[in-house]
Design an enzyme around this catalytic site. Structure first.
Site, PDB file in Angstrom:
ATOM      1  N   THR A 169      -7.600  -2.926   7.833  1.00 46.41           N
ATOM      2  CA  THR A 169      -8.035  -1.887   6.911  1.00 46.41           C
ATOM      3  C   THR A 169      -9.438  -2.224   6.409  1.00 46.41           C
ATOM      4  O   THR A 169      -9.987  -3.285   6.694  1.00 46.41           O
ATOM      5  CB  THR A 169      -7.045  -1.810   5.725  1.00 46.41           C
ATOM      6  OG1 THR A 169      -6.599  -3.134   5.411  1.00 46.41           O
ATOM      7  CG2 THR A 169      -5.817  -1.012   6.083  1.00 46.41           C
ATOM      8  N   GLU A 213       0.707  -8.862  11.222  1.00 50.58           N
ATOM      9  CA  GLU A 213       0.531  -7.691  10.341  1.00 50.58           C
ATOM     10  C   GLU A 213       1.158  -8.048   8.998  1.00 50.58           C
ATOM     11  O   GLU A 213       2.283  -8.528   8.942  1.00 50.58           O
ATOM     12  CB  GLU A 213       1.200  -6.473  10.989  1.00 50.58           C
ATOM     13  CG  GLU A 213       1.504  -5.303  10.080  1.00 50.58           C
ATOM     14  CD  GLU A 213       0.278  -4.644   9.450  1.00 50.58           C
ATOM     15  OE1 GLU A 213      -0.600  -4.174  10.196  1.00 50.58           O
ATOM     16  OE2 GLU A 213       0.210  -4.608   8.196  1.00 50.58           O
ATOM     17  N   ASP A 270       0.166  -0.505  13.798  1.00 55.61           N
ATOM     18  CA  ASP A 270       0.524   0.711  14.542  1.00 55.61           C
ATOM     19  C   ASP A 270       0.793   0.410  16.020  1.00 55.61           C
ATOM     20  O   ASP A 270       1.422   1.187  16.713  1.00 55.61           O
ATOM     21  CB  ASP A 270      -0.576   1.775  14.406  1.00 55.61           C
ATOM     22  CG  ASP A 270      -1.936   1.230  14.795  1.00 55.61           C
ATOM     23  OD1 ASP A 270      -2.196   1.065  16.000  1.00 55.61           O
ATOM     24  OD2 ASP A 270      -2.739   0.933  13.892  1.00 55.61           O
ATOM     25  N   HIS A 284      -8.976   2.069  19.852  1.00 55.20           N
ATOM     26  CA  HIS A 284      -8.110   1.009  20.382  1.00 55.20           C
ATOM     27  C   HIS A 284      -8.607   0.483  21.722  1.00 55.20           C
ATOM     28  O   HIS A 284      -8.543  -0.713  21.999  1.00 55.20           O
ATOM     29  CB  HIS A 284      -6.656   1.505  20.478  1.00 55.20           C
ATOM     30  CG  HIS A 284      -6.039   1.712  19.137  1.00 55.20           C
ATOM     31  ND1 HIS A 284      -5.305   2.828  18.809  1.00 55.20           N
ATOM     32  CD2 HIS A 284      -6.072   0.945  18.023  1.00 55.20           C
ATOM     33  CE1 HIS A 284      -4.907   2.731  17.543  1.00 55.20           C
ATOM     34  NE2 HIS A 284      -5.361   1.609  17.053  1.00 55.20           N
ATOM     35  N   PRO A 306      -5.754  -6.591   0.562  1.00 56.85           N
ATOM     36  CA  PRO A 306      -5.451  -7.791   1.368  1.00 56.85           C
ATOM     37  C   PRO A 306      -6.434  -8.025   2.515  1.00 56.85           C
ATOM     38  O   PRO A 306      -6.433  -9.090   3.124  1.00 56.85           O
ATOM     39  CB  PRO A 306      -4.051  -7.505   1.919  1.00 56.85           C
ATOM     40  CG  PRO A 306      -3.872  -6.025   1.835  1.00 56.85           C
ATOM     41  CD  PRO A 306      -4.691  -5.572   0.666  1.00 56.85           C
ATOM     42  N   ASP A 336      -8.020  -5.941  13.638  1.00 55.78           N
ATOM     43  CA  ASP A 336      -7.877  -4.484  13.494  1.00 55.78           C
ATOM     44  C   ASP A 336      -7.355  -4.251  12.082  1.00 55.78           C
ATOM     45  O   ASP A 336      -6.169  -4.022  11.876  1.00 55.78           O
ATOM     46  CB  ASP A 336      -6.892  -3.970  14.553  1.00 55.78           C
ATOM     47  CG  ASP A 336      -6.606  -2.482  14.380  1.00 55.78           C
ATOM     48  OD1 ASP A 336      -7.376  -1.794  13.696  1.00 55.78           O
ATOM     49  OD2 ASP A 336      -5.582  -2.024  14.932  1.00 55.78           O
ATOM     50  N   GLN A 392       0.834  -1.204   0.000  1.00 59.42           N
ATOM     51  CA  GLN A 392       0.000   0.000   0.000  1.00 59.42           C
ATOM     52  C   GLN A 392       0.868   1.253   0.000  1.00 59.42           C
ATOM     53  O   GLN A 392       2.070   1.197   0.211  1.00 59.42           O
ATOM     54  CB  GLN A 392      -0.933  -0.009   1.216  1.00 59.42           C
ATOM     55  CG  GLN A 392      -0.240  -0.339   2.530  1.00 59.42           C
ATOM     56  CD  GLN A 392      -1.102  -1.137   3.514  1.00 59.42           C
ATOM     57  OE1 GLN A 392      -2.307  -1.224   3.357  1.00 59.42           O
ATOM     58  NE2 GLN A 392      -0.473  -1.704   4.535  1.00 59.42           N
TER      59      GLN A 392
END
Ligand code: AAT
Length: 278
Positions: free
Chosen positions: A158, A107, A87, A63, A163, A156, A32
């Site tokens: 996108t 991730e 993050d 969060h 993906p 968590d 990305q």
């Protein structure tokens, strides 16, 4: 309007705009386009493909609500998996729970973690906790290969593009069910009740077929489309509405409280209506 502005097109017909103090970093990763910008209104922001992922000033709404709701639903969570979340914000909240022995962060994009560490230290700080293992792989594959492994699984991710598409599928939820222990709890971020009602309805129906307990809860996230955000929860045994608060750990938070946990499951009529629509 003076200065340089960034606009995210939240829908084809709606944008959110913030004035930039500075662009701190910009790169194309294998997955990305990534940028970290400093804004007057919300502090530093992480952008992926020009979509706001998190900001220093409003990250805690999201969060805290994605992490503490499932963690307090389970009376003794020891192992947690986070998919996405590079993050580090979700991990930072999870490691506040003393019962947690191991957090696995899966991730897909290593550059998200590297940039969060460099530019968003107040969000990424939990990644250095000794209980955290970081794996750079696809969360869909990771879950497919696990059985009876985790107390808590948190997605968590996108938005459902690129993906992340497979993270919103019924097949993935079935694999999550298998990867959870016999009393495990699952939560995923599931977009805007205002702009993604059909997606939320479909996810709730999928979860109801797979988990004995399936629920929806809401929070506010000022920089996300519509400002109101939905989380979908599937649980094998524990009901998030029946937490024994005398047993819950005391964790320092800025948004989440037991009363807000309970209230978040009270759905407004417009949400009830779209959930029940044919
Ligand atoms: N903490 C809020 C930030 C995010 S970022 C979501 C992360 O999910 C990104 O870093 C992305 O690289 C990662 N990701 C996407 N697909 C996968 C996958 N299949 N496996 C593992 N990680 C993945 C969430 C923001 C929500 C924005 C709402 N508009």
């Amino acid at each position: 309007m003076r200065g340089i502005w960034f606009s995210e097109l939240q829908t084809p017909d709606l944008a959110i705009s913030v004035r930039l103090n500075q662009t701190l970093h910009h790169e194309k990763t294998p997955y990305q386009e990534l940028a970290v910008v400093d804004t007057e209104a919300y502090g530093r922001m992480l952008l992926l493909d020009n979509i706001i992922q998190t900001t220093v000033k409003d990250e805690f709404f999201y969060h805290e609500m994605i992490a503490h709701v499932p963690l307090n639903t389970h009376p003794n969570p020891r192992t947690a998996l986070v998919i996405g979340g590079g993050d580090g914000g979700v991990v930072r909240e999870i490691v506040k729970h003393p019962s947690i022995e191991k957090v696995t962060l899966v991730e897909i994009d290593a550059r998200v973690v590297a940039n969060a560490r460099e530019y968003l230290p107040e969000i990424a700080c939990g990644l250095d906790d000794a209980r955290v293992e970081i794996r750079f792989e696809d969360g869909i594959e990771h879950v497919r290969q696990r059985e009876n492994t985790y107390d808590i699984i948190i997605v968590d991710s996108t938005d459902p593009i690129g993906p992340a598409v497979g993270l919103f599928s019924a097949e993935f939820y079935r694999n999550v069910y298998r990867a959870l222990k016999a009393d495990g709890v699952f939560v995923a971020q599931t977009e805007s009740p205002i702009f993604n009602s059909r997606l939320i309805r479909r996810i709730q129906r999928d979860l109801k077929e797979i988990f004995p307990i399936a629920r929806l809860y809401l929070t506010t996230v000022p920089t996300y489309p519509g400002g109101l955000w939905a989380f979908s929860l599937g649980s094998k045994k524990y009901d998030p509405l029946e937490v024994d608060w005398r047993q819950a750990p005391q964790v320092a938070t800025r948004y989440y409280t037991p009363a807000i946990h309970q209230a978040a499951f009270s759905l407004p009529p417009f949400v009830q209506e779209f959930l029940e629509a044919p």
